[in-house]
Design an enzyme around this catalytic site. Structure first.
Site, PDB file in Angstrom:
ATOM      1  N   LYS A  86       0.826  -1.210   0.000  1.00 36.01           N
ATOM      2  CA  LYS A  86       0.000   0.000   0.000  1.00 36.01           C
ATOM      3  C   LYS A  86       0.856   1.252   0.000  1.00 36.01           C
ATOM      4  O   LYS A  86       0.541   2.234  -0.653  1.00 36.01           O
ATOM      5  CB  LYS A  86      -0.874   0.019   1.262  1.00 36.01           C
ATOM      6  CG  LYS A  86      -2.171  -0.711   1.099  1.00 36.01           C
ATOM      7  CD  LYS A  86      -3.249  -0.130   2.023  1.00 36.01           C
ATOM      8  CE  LYS A  86      -4.545  -0.889   1.858  1.00 36.01           C
ATOM      9  NZ  LYS A  86      -4.667  -2.028   2.781  1.00 36.01           N
ATOM     10  N   LYS A 134      26.906  -9.784 -30.010  1.00 32.42           N
ATOM     11  CA  LYS A 134      26.550  -8.504 -30.626  1.00 32.42           C
ATOM     12  C   LYS A 134      25.775  -8.788 -31.916  1.00 32.42           C
ATOM     13  O   LYS A 134      26.191  -9.617 -32.721  1.00 32.42           O
ATOM     14  CB  LYS A 134      27.840  -7.755 -30.957  1.00 32.42           C
ATOM     15  CG  LYS A 134      27.655  -6.373 -31.563  1.00 32.42           C
ATOM     16  CD  LYS A 134      29.023  -5.789 -31.908  1.00 32.42           C
ATOM     17  CE  LYS A 134      28.953  -4.771 -33.032  1.00 32.42           C
ATOM     18  NZ  LYS A 134      28.518  -3.458 -32.583  1.00 32.42           N
ATOM     19  N   LYS A 160      27.988 -14.317 -22.433  1.00 32.25           N
ATOM     20  CA  LYS A 160      26.568 -14.332 -22.079  1.00 32.25           C
ATOM     21  C   LYS A 160      25.698 -14.002 -23.281  1.00 32.25           C
ATOM     22  O   LYS A 160      26.086 -13.233 -24.165  1.00 32.25           O
ATOM     23  CB  LYS A 160      26.264 -13.364 -20.927  1.00 32.25           C
ATOM     24  CG  LYS A 160      26.333 -11.891 -21.265  1.00 32.25           C
ATOM     25  CD  LYS A 160      25.808 -10.989 -20.144  1.00 32.25           C
ATOM     26  CE  LYS A 160      24.365 -10.610 -20.336  1.00 32.25           C
ATOM     27  NZ  LYS A 160      24.101  -9.728 -21.479  1.00 32.25           N
ATOM     28  N   ASP A 162      22.634 -12.246 -25.236  1.00 34.36           N
ATOM     29  CA  ASP A 162      21.980 -10.960 -25.190  1.00 34.36           C
ATOM     30  C   ASP A 162      20.681 -11.175 -24.404  1.00 34.36           C
ATOM     31  O   ASP A 162      19.972 -12.155 -24.649  1.00 34.36           O
ATOM     32  CB  ASP A 162      21.689 -10.493 -26.621  1.00 34.36           C
ATOM     33  CG  ASP A 162      21.411  -9.009 -26.703  1.00 34.36           C
ATOM     34  OD1 ASP A 162      20.891  -8.441 -25.727  1.00 34.36           O
ATOM     35  OD2 ASP A 162      21.722  -8.414 -27.746  1.00 34.36           O
ATOM     36  N   GLU A 163      20.381 -10.273 -23.488  1.00 35.10           N
ATOM     37  CA  GLU A 163      19.174 -10.489 -22.666  1.00 35.10           C
ATOM     38  C   GLU A 163      17.894 -10.320 -23.480  1.00 35.10           C
ATOM     39  O   GLU A 163      16.819 -10.691 -23.007  1.00 35.10           O
ATOM     40  CB  GLU A 163      19.173  -9.554 -21.453  1.00 35.10           C
ATOM     41  CG  GLU A 163      18.651  -8.143 -21.682  1.00 35.10           C
ATOM     42  CD  GLU A 163      19.672  -7.224 -22.359  1.00 35.10           C
ATOM     43  OE1 GLU A 163      20.791  -7.699 -22.661  1.00 35.10           O
ATOM     44  OE2 GLU A 163      19.346  -6.040 -22.575  1.00 35.10           O
ATOM     45  N   GLY A 339      30.566  -3.963 -26.920  1.00 33.89           N
ATOM     46  CA  GLY A 339      31.299  -3.155 -27.890  1.00 33.89           C
ATOM     47  C   GLY A 339      32.795  -3.124 -27.615  1.00 33.89           C
ATOM     48  O   GLY A 339      33.598  -3.081 -28.551  1.00 33.89           O
TER      49      GLY A 339
END
Lengths: 381, 381
Positions: A86, A134, A160, A162-163, A339
């Protein structure tokens, strides 16, 4: 009596902060107090919120309230609903701290953590280096394999997803994991170096446990997870499956909850403290270098709160920033670049190598060629 | 090509909005464009974001971008990560609208909706009335039964759990459902009126499907759910179980995401549009009367977006506001009160009755005694 202690910043000077805080502490728990009989008061004492402290800090009123743990269950949804359900609807108020005390033992924390991940990678004490795909959106598994191999050959520790790459027909989750297992096995044969691949776990929420188990069977070595778009309890649930896979928490969507200075949860609390409690082994966060609007003090808190998991400063990272990253955050970090790897004049393998050389240079070795090329391109700030 | 269209408000005047928007549209999808070969550009055209429109609105730059649905999967986490994952971390930017177009068909929407709930209750066209437990934290099942029965005897249609009551030892979820089934059966025998009880579904996220099924078996008639503390995909997953139980979405915690004027998602989008798509039959929201800092235009948008589900204006509602509620939001609403029921001079049964009488009075009947007593106490504004 065990309590969860929540600290709020109200973006105004409140004239009678103690009375205001007492009204909150009662209203957010037992609901009323003075109307109750003495018998009821005595019984409900153990369920009533308690004002721990109030303080005026320049234009802000800081209010700290303790909530009996008897009122909640060990789920983030339960705790956040009690302390900020709340109240979040009540105007300019920010939840800046949440101390679970003993109750934190009900939350799993990282399965691997810094030491477990170092053991997996056999990297004892240098900062880890991670590289990101990339331009992978819309590409197929051939492109994926090529880019994965190129990145891995540079000597990075982790690669990893790319999300924003989900379980799509062009490049399905299972196909990525199988391809990565093969490519990274090849790389290990060639270079001796073990590289982890963090696959983005996505899809319908109640299918995630099965997908995560299947990922492990197919040779996955880590999972990436958009925890703030799914919810902290989903990460906790995945962690509690004890999959044997380190989990990387992506900060995507967290700006919607933490970006405002006057609303939501502080970045340090959401991104780091709660996400680590939920079970993340890696905490990605936007580094306060370049254009990202996160302050140095917020970033420092993110790193401090991430006492067991690896903090992963991200966004705009290139080899010339490695010295600053280690000076600012220490050696138990993952240096994460997209990058700054792919943009290297000689490509992604040289890009990864440049980071490894930058760390070696920090430790007194002669600067390597790839590192020197990176500095020439991007400078050192 | 099907697209998801997202509209953002950047809290500044951007000098070259088209160029800025194009950079976003590319950066948030395929990542680069001018570096690509013509062949790659041709292939990736179907995955690239597209600038739909830019506009300067006083001090705000409005940017509308279309994202190919090929980039996402039908999960809120996927869509929110694509359209507002990284971008949420980029400073003062608010996601004000999200149009899923044809892709909305992948989202379930309410199982019951307005007509289905009316059929359950056999109430054809008047606004529904809902009552909330008061001071239930720390109490046992005897107290629960008493308060439930008192509320039900006033003629309300639905009684909901307090959203801060979880599955606690004093009053476990299953015990509440069983007790409510008995009490409401008694009430139906006595008065002929069927009353729904919305039990708060809480606990570890991957246990929720089993708990929800068990609730149905035990005679539950509706579920309350803290969707914004759990995540929209969790609601969607529960809805897709087709449990045969209407689901009530509580706005708790949503202020952390929607409270700020400059960050997060607009209330209309989060609380209403997306929550309805996820499968809520009832959308609770803070009414813009009294002290709640939600504007009348935001409230109106919440009601408008809730085209299939029942909007439920809440907070500070008493019988004297019934006329205004119907005038403002029409008859397909649930009038929801806590203090406005329990605070009636003659108790909760008379409090519920006062609301039913207020609706009858709106429709031209002679004002009833309970309603007159409520107006005497609280007035009509």
């Amino acid at each position: 009596m065990s309590e969860i202690i929540a600290t709020y910043h109200f973006n105004k000077v409140i004239n009678h902060p103690e009375a205001f805080a007492e009204k909150l502490a009662v209203g957010l728990t037992v609901g009323s107090w003075t109307d109750l009989t003495t018998l009821d008061q005595s019984h409900l004492q153990g369920f009533k919120g308690r004002v721990v402290k109030t303080e005026i800090l320049a234009d802000i009123t800081e209010v700290t309230i303790g909530y009996p743990v008897k009122n909640v269950t060990p789920d983030f949804s339960s705790i956040l609903t009690t302390v900020f359900g709340k109240l979040s609807l009540d105007g300019e108020v920010k939840l800046v701290e949440l101390d679970l005390g003993d109750y934190a033992t009900y939350f799993p924390g990282p399965a691997f953590g810094v030491q477990g991940v170092r053991a997996l990678l056999k990297v004892e004490e240098r900062p880890l280096v991670m590289s990101i795909f990339k331009g992978i959106i819309g590409r197929d598994v051939t492109f994926f394999r090529q880019q994965l191999k190129e990145q891995a050959l540079g000597g990075v520790d982790i690669i990893k997803d790319d999300e924003i790459l989900y379980d799509v027909p062009e490049l399905p989750f299972e196909e990525r994991i199988q391809a990565a297992a093969e490519v990274l096995e090849e790389v290990q044969q060639e270079t001796g170096k073990r590289v982890l691949y963090a696959a983005n776990l996505s899809g319908p929420v109640f299918q995630l446990p099965e997908k995560a188990k299947r990922a492990k069977e197919l040779g996955a070595t880590a999972l990436l997870f958009n925890v703030h778009a799914y919810g902290l309890d989903v990460l906790k649930g995945l962690r509690e499956l004890n999959l044997g896979l380190p989990i990387m928490a992506h900060p995507s969507f967290s700006g919607a909850i933490s970006g405002s200075p006057n609303y939501g949860l502080s970045y340090g609390l959401l991104l780091s403290k709660l996400t680590q409690l939920a079970g993340a082994d890696f905490i990605l966060f936007p580094a306060p270098y370049g254009s990202v609007p996160i302050s140095e003090s917020e970033a420092r808190r993110i790193v401090t709160e991430s006492s067991e998991a690896f903090p992963v400063p991200s966004a705009g990272i290139h080899p010339g920033l490695v010295k600053r990253l280690i000076d600012d955050y220490g050696r138990d970090i993952v240096i994460n670049a997209g990058g700054g790897v792919h943009g290297h004049p000689r490509g992604a393998a040289a890009g990864g190598q440049a980071f490894i050389e930058a760390i070696a240079a920090y430790d007194g070795e002669e600067p390597g060629i790839a590192y020197k090329e990176a500095i020439k391109l991007w400078g050192t700030s």
